[in-house]
Design an enzyme around this catalytic site. Structure first.
Site, short mmCIF file in Angstrom:
data_model
loop_
_atom_site.label_atom_id
_atom_site.label_comp_id
_atom_site.label_asym_id
_atom_site.label_seq_id
_atom_site.Cartn_x
_atom_site.Cartn_y
_atom_site.Cartn_z
CB SER A 172 -0.89 0.01 1.25
OG SER A 172 -1.55 1.26 1.42
CE1 TYR A 185 -4.22 -2.35 5.20
CE2 TYR A 185 -3.27 -0.23 4.59
CZ TYR A 185 -3.81 -1.45 4.23
OH TYR A 185 -3.93 -1.78 2.89
#
Length: 315
Positions: A172, A185
């Protein structure tokens, strides 16, 4: 004298690499064939995983589909088989190391050696850290980061034995720069990026392993519902909207099939990555505040809490 020669050779390689990258950006690269390859995709039951499965099916790859949701995974397999491609489904909990190793051995016995590994599965707790149960924080790290080690240990030895394979890590942009309220995350994706880069260096350092490729994929927020409610400054949302899932996967496939080592989607994310590395901390904070990036996850967390009534559904 030797170090001067090595320095000159390094500068030549550096110049060649930059020119090659520019040419690949301007011209459509030649894509390799994956027809007949055995491709394993984690998180294949939905979101990007299902789209990856369908795109690899179009290219003629035989598929091994892993997901913790059996029903969703079987639906992906059904869609793949309708294209005339073989699909093998396995229900796997990627937070359990023993489950990964046992299922990997089962795949080798029932299907064969995996030649393409797409580490796509990902989860997020969706809670403020101080209000989040420890087990949910741990699960994010286990699925998004630790599982990469176990998947690679399970499948890389057979790739090395044949000097043939491709390992894809779907990370990401939040593994390149961070934002508030998704500490679990960001930590897991920073770990995923670090793992992938170190693995790539390790493979490049070993002689005779030029047949094993790696691709790191760093997309911006994808409109799959995983980060539903996340918003930057309203006036700028049209400039950097959430990515269409199919567009994200198609751009990722172009990178994979052209053996591109890394891709940020969209390309404007390279600017954010560079600014984090080059600008002072306070300058980045000022930029985040202007764009609304410092509080972009507030509405996501609120939406997550409302949708789950205080309970986060496990992957």
């Amino acid at each position: 004298m030797i170090i001067i020669i090595d320095l000159i050779l390094m500068l030549i390689d550096l110049t060649y690499s930059i020119i090659s990258a520019i040419i690949r950006t301007l011209l459509r690269p030649r894509l390799k064939s994956v027809d007949g390859e055995l491709c394993l995709i984690t998180g294949a039951g939905g979101g990007l995983g299902r789209l990856f499965a369908l795109e690899f099916a179009k290219e003629g790859a035989e598929l091994v589909l892993w997901d913790c949701n059996t029903e969703a995974n079987e639906l992906t397999a059904k869609l793949v088989r309708e294209k005339g491609v073989k699909a093998h489904t396995y229900t796997v909990d990627l937070s359990r190391r023993d489950n990964i190793y046992q299922t990997a051995e089962l795949v080798r016995k029932e299907v064969g050696d995996v030649t393409m590994l797409v580490n796509n599965a990902g989860v997020v707790a969706g809670r403020r850290m101080l209000e989040c149960p420890d087990e949910l924080l741990e699960r994010t790290l286990l699925v998004n980061c630790h599982a990469l080690f176990w998947m690679t240990k399970a499948f890389l030895p057979h790739m090395k034995a044949r000097n043939h394979g491709h390992i894809v890590t779907v990370a990401s942009t939040l593994g390149l720069f961070s934002t508030a309220c998704v500490e679990d995350y960001c930590a897991s994706k920073f770990g995923a990026v670090g793992f992938h880069e170190s693995l790539t260096h390790s493979l490049l350092a070993e002689e005779g392993l030029d047949g094993i490729k790696t691709t790191l994929i760093c997309p911006y927020i994808v409109n799959t519902g995983m980060f539903a409610g996340c918003k930057i400054r309203e006036e700028l949302q049209g400039l950097i909207p959430p990515l269409d899932p199919l567009y994200c996967v198609q751009q990722s496939m172009n990178a994979i099939l052209s053996d591109q080592p890394m891709v940020c989607i969209p390309r404007v994310m390279y600017i954010a990555f560079l600014s984090r590395a080059l600008l002072p901390w306070d300058a980045n904070v000022a930029t985040y505040r202007f764009m609304g990036g410092d509080k972009c996850m507030y509405s996501f967390i609120k939406t997550k809490e409302q949708n789950t009534n205080g309970h986060v559904k496990p992957c």
